[in-house]
Motif scaffolding. Structure first.
Motif, PDB file in Angstrom:
ATOM      1  N   LEU A  99       0.803  -1.213   0.000  1.00  0.00           N
ATOM      2  CA  LEU A  99       0.000   0.000   0.000  1.00  0.00           C
ATOM      3  C   LEU A  99       0.840   1.268   0.000  1.00  0.00           C
ATOM      4  O   LEU A  99       1.846   1.365   0.698  1.00  0.00           O
ATOM      5  N   MET A 100       0.394   2.230  -0.818  1.00  0.00           N
ATOM      6  CA  MET A 100       0.924   3.581  -0.690  1.00  0.00           C
ATOM      7  C   MET A 100       0.314   4.202   0.563  1.00  0.00           C
ATOM      8  O   MET A 100       0.990   4.874   1.328  1.00  0.00           O
ATOM      9  N   GLY A 101      -0.956   3.928   0.747  1.00  0.00           N
ATOM     10  CA  GLY A 101      -1.591   4.451   1.949  1.00  0.00           C
ATOM     11  C   GLY A 101      -3.078   4.199   1.988  1.00  0.00           C
ATOM     12  O   GLY A 101      -3.660   3.648   1.049  1.00  0.00           O
ATOM     13  N   ILE A 102      -3.647   4.606   3.093  1.00  0.00           N
ATOM     14  CA  ILE A 102      -5.081   4.451   3.328  1.00  0.00           C
ATOM     15  C   ILE A 102      -5.627   5.791   3.797  1.00  0.00           C
ATOM     16  O   ILE A 102      -5.040   6.430   4.676  1.00  0.00           O
ATOM     17  N   PHE A 103      -6.724   6.232   3.173  1.00  0.00           N
ATOM     18  CA  PHE A 103      -7.398   7.414   3.715  1.00  0.00           C
ATOM     19  C   PHE A 103      -8.902   7.227   3.671  1.00  0.00           C
ATOM     20  O   PHE A 103      -9.414   6.377   2.949  1.00  0.00           O
ATOM     21  N   ARG A 104      -9.579   7.986   4.495  1.00  0.00           N
ATOM     22  CA  ARG A 104     -11.040   7.994   4.504  1.00  0.00           C
ATOM     23  C   ARG A 104     -11.501   9.414   4.243  1.00  0.00           C
ATOM     24  O   ARG A 104     -10.809  10.370   4.590  1.00  0.00           O
ATOM     25  N   THR A 105     -12.672   9.528   3.613  1.00  0.00           N
ATOM     26  CA  THR A 105     -13.209  10.849   3.284  1.00  0.00           C
ATOM     27  C   THR A 105     -14.641  10.951   3.777  1.00  0.00           C
ATOM     28  O   THR A 105     -15.316   9.946   3.977  1.00  0.00           O
ATOM     29  N   SER A 106     -15.086  12.182   3.932  1.00  0.00           N
ATOM     30  CA  SER A 106     -16.468  12.429   4.318  1.00  0.00           C
ATOM     31  C   SER A 106     -17.004  13.631   3.557  1.00  0.00           C
ATOM     32  O   SER A 106     -16.266  14.574   3.268  1.00  0.00           O
ATOM     33  N   GLN A 107     -18.291  13.597   3.230  1.00  0.00           N
ATOM     34  CA  GLN A 107     -18.913  14.746   2.569  1.00  0.00           C
ATOM     35  C   GLN A 107     -19.285  15.818   3.589  1.00  0.00           C
ATOM     36  O   GLN A 107     -19.684  16.915   3.223  1.00  0.00           O
ATOM     37  N   THR A 108     -19.163  15.473   4.868  1.00  0.00           N
ATOM     38  CA  THR A 108     -19.471  16.420   5.942  1.00  0.00           C
ATOM     39  C   THR A 108     -18.183  17.061   6.431  1.00  0.00           C
ATOM     40  O   THR A 108     -17.175  16.375   6.649  1.00  0.00           O
ATOM     41  N   TRP A 109     -18.227  18.381   6.598  1.00  0.00           N
ATOM     42  CA  TRP A 109     -17.064  19.120   7.062  1.00  0.00           C
ATOM     43  C   TRP A 109     -16.741  18.751   8.512  1.00  0.00           C
ATOM     44  O   TRP A 109     -17.635  18.555   9.320  1.00  0.00           O
ATOM     45  N   GLY A 110     -15.472  18.667   8.827  1.00  0.00           N
ATOM     46  CA  GLY A 110     -15.051  18.534  10.217  1.00  0.00           C
ATOM     47  C   GLY A 110     -14.611  17.142  10.613  1.00  0.00           C
ATOM     48  O   GLY A 110     -14.782  16.174   9.876  1.00  0.00           O
ATOM     49  N   CYS A 111     -14.024  17.086  11.805  1.00  0.00           N
ATOM     50  CA  CYS A 111     -13.470  15.850  12.342  1.00  0.00           C
ATOM     51  C   CYS A 111     -14.035  15.604  13.742  1.00  0.00           C
ATOM     52  O   CYS A 111     -14.328  16.580  14.439  1.00  0.00           O
ATOM     53  N   PRO A 112     -14.207  14.363  14.173  1.00  0.00           N
ATOM     54  CA  PRO A 112     -13.960  13.141  13.396  1.00  0.00           C
ATOM     55  C   PRO A 112     -14.927  12.993  12.223  1.00  0.00           C
ATOM     56  O   PRO A 112     -15.986  13.610  12.208  1.00  0.00           O
ATOM     57  N   LEU A 113     -14.535  12.178  11.237  1.00  0.00           N
ATOM     58  CA  LEU A 113     -15.313  12.045  10.013  1.00  0.00           C
ATOM     59  C   LEU A 113     -16.688  11.435  10.278  1.00  0.00           C
ATOM     60  O   LEU A 113     -16.825  10.531  11.097  1.00  0.00           O
ATOM     61  N   GLN A 114     -17.691  11.961   9.575  1.00  0.00           N
ATOM     62  CA  GLN A 114     -19.033  11.373   9.612  1.00  0.00           C
ATOM     63  C   GLN A 114     -19.225  10.543   8.341  1.00  0.00           C
ATOM     64  O   GLN A 114     -18.863  10.978   7.275  1.00  0.00           O
ATOM     65  N   ASN A 115     -19.798   9.369   8.472  1.00  0.00           N
ATOM     66  CA  ASN A 115     -20.043   8.462   7.334  1.00  0.00           C
ATOM     67  C   ASN A 115     -18.831   8.348   6.414  1.00  0.00           C
ATOM     68  O   ASN A 115     -18.921   8.613   5.217  1.00  0.00           O
ATOM     69  N   PRO A 116     -17.681   7.961   6.976  1.00  0.00           N
ATOM     70  CA  PRO A 116     -16.462   7.939   6.161  1.00  0.00           C
ATOM     71  C   PRO A 116     -16.499   6.873   5.059  1.00  0.00           C
ATOM     72  O   PRO A 116     -17.137   5.833   5.203  1.00  0.00           O
ATOM     73  N   GLU A 117     -15.822   7.191   3.969  1.00  0.00           N
ATOM     74  CA  GLU A 117     -15.624   6.226   2.882  1.00  0.00           C
ATOM     75  C   GLU A 117     -14.141   5.907   2.793  1.00  0.00           C
ATOM     76  O   GLU A 117     -13.302   6.798   2.885  1.00  0.00           O
ATOM     77  N   LEU A 118     -13.846   4.617   2.612  1.00  0.00           N
ATOM     78  CA  LEU A 118     -12.469   4.128   2.680  1.00  0.00           C
ATOM     79  C   LEU A 118     -11.818   4.080   1.299  1.00  0.00           C
ATOM     80  O   LEU A 118     -12.424   3.622   0.336  1.00  0.00           O
ATOM     81  N   PHE A 119     -10.565   4.532   1.231  1.00  0.00           N
ATOM     82  CA  PHE A 119      -9.776   4.419   0.004  1.00  0.00           C
ATOM     83  C   PHE A 119      -8.427   3.801   0.357  1.00  0.00           C
ATOM     84  O   PHE A 119      -7.741   4.269   1.255  1.00  0.00           O
ATOM     85  N   GLN A 120      -8.078   2.733  -0.365  1.00  0.00           N
ATOM     86  CA  GLN A 120      -6.771   2.118  -0.187  1.00  0.00           C
ATOM     87  C   GLN A 120      -6.037   2.251  -1.513  1.00  0.00           C
ATOM     88  O   GLN A 120      -6.509   1.777  -2.536  1.00  0.00           O
ATOM     89  N   ILE A 121      -4.892   2.898  -1.478  1.00  0.00           N
ATOM     90  CA  ILE A 121      -4.132   3.151  -2.696  1.00  0.00           C
ATOM     91  C   ILE A 121      -2.907   2.247  -2.709  1.00  0.00           C
ATOM     92  O   ILE A 121      -2.083   2.300  -1.798  1.00  0.00           O
ATOM     93  N   GLY A 122      -2.795   1.429  -3.726  1.00  0.00           N
ATOM     94  CA  GLY A 122      -1.638   0.543  -3.847  1.00  0.00           C
ATOM     95  C   GLY A 122      -0.426   1.293  -4.361  1.00  0.00           C
ATOM     96  O   GLY A 122      -0.554   2.312  -5.041  1.00  0.00           O
ATOM     97  N   LEU A 123       0.751   0.786  -4.033  1.00  0.00           N
ATOM     98  CA  LEU A 123       1.982   1.435  -4.502  1.00  0.00           C
ATOM     99  C   LEU A 123       2.009   1.498  -6.023  1.00  0.00           C
ATOM    100  O   LEU A 123       2.522   2.452  -6.601  1.00  0.00           O
ATOM    101  N   GLY A 124       1.425   0.505  -6.683  1.00  0.00           N
ATOM    102  CA  GLY A 124       1.420   0.460  -8.141  1.00  0.00           C
ATOM    103  C   GLY A 124       0.522   1.503  -8.771  1.00  0.00           C
ATOM    104  O   GLY A 124       0.561   1.709  -9.982  1.00  0.00           O
ATOM    105  N   ALA A 125      -0.262   2.183  -7.973  1.00  0.00           N
ATOM    106  CA  ALA A 125      -1.218   3.163  -8.503  1.00  0.00           C
ATOM    107  C   ALA A 125      -0.602   4.552  -8.626  1.00  0.00           C
ATOM    108  O   ALA A 125      -1.298   5.508  -8.956  1.00  0.00           O
ATOM    109  N   GLU A 126       0.677   4.638  -8.385  1.00  0.00           N
ATOM    110  CA  GLU A 126       1.344   5.949  -8.470  1.00  0.00           C
ATOM    111  C   GLU A 126       1.175   6.544  -9.864  1.00  0.00           C
ATOM    112  O   GLU A 126       1.368   5.852 -10.859  1.00  0.00           O
ATOM    113  N   SER A 127       0.783   7.829  -9.933  1.00  0.00           N
ATOM    114  CA  SER A 127       0.573   8.472 -11.224  1.00  0.00           C
ATOM    115  C   SER A 127       0.396   9.971 -11.020  1.00  0.00           C
ATOM    116  O   SER A 127      -0.183  10.391 -10.024  1.00  0.00           O
TER     117      SER A 127
END
Ligand SMILES: *[C@@H]1O[C@H](CO)[C@@H](O)[C@H](O)[C@H]1NC(C)=O
Ligand SMILES: *[C@@H]1O[C@H](CO)[C@@H](O)[C@H](O)[C@H]1NC(C)=O
Length: 120
Positions: A28-56
């Motif tokens: 993995l290059m890394g893992i992040f989560r996103t939310s359409q709602t402003w602020g932290c902690p995230l509300q209804n987060p969505e998970l993204f896992q980016i592989g090292l091979g996805a570099e671009s």
């Protein structure tokens, strides 16, 4: 930035992966989560896992051009940069995100995942 340490841990990961081919562990290059709602902690987060091979350098947008208002970067290798943009074509300068949860001004419409310091 600790390139030596990171290099060693990457090498350890690669060794572990080749020693256990059945496991099909994605480097993995890394893992992040996103939310359409402003602020932290995230509300209804969505998970993204980016592989090292996805570099671009290509600009990536989200499904259905969703604009996210907050992001929590959970892990990210130090050889790579996660740059957040508030345009769909990433033509704005963008902001390199560190680890942790925050809400970039203008929201997140696109991002790039590049590895200027890669050794692989
Ligand atoms: C997403 O935005 C781009 C750039 O504005 C546009 O060309 C594309 O049609 C949009 N896609 C969707 C699914 O809205
Ligand atoms: C895509 O975005 C449009 C505009 O925001 C919205 O109306 C629509 O429901 C979205 N579609 C999906 C599948 O999420």
């Amino acid at each position: 930035m600790k390139p030596i340490t990171a290099l060693l841990s990457l090498a350890a990961l690669a060794t572990a992966a080749s020693a256990a081919p059945m496991e099909e562990r994605m480097l993995l290059m890394g893992i992040f989560r996103t939310s359409q709602t402003w602020g932290c902690p995230l509300q209804n987060p969505e998970l993204f896992q980016i592989g090292l091979g996805a570099e671009s350098p290509d600009c990536r947008t989200f499904y259905n051009n969703t604009t996210y208002a907050a992001i929590n970067v959970e892990t990210w290798v130090p050889q790579c940069l996660l740059t957040l943009h508030n345009t769909y074509d990433c033509k704005d300068p963008g902001i390199v995100s560190g680890l942790g949860c925050w809400s970039p001004e203008g929201g997140i419409k696109g991002y790039t995942a590049t590895c200027p310091w890669k050794t692989w």
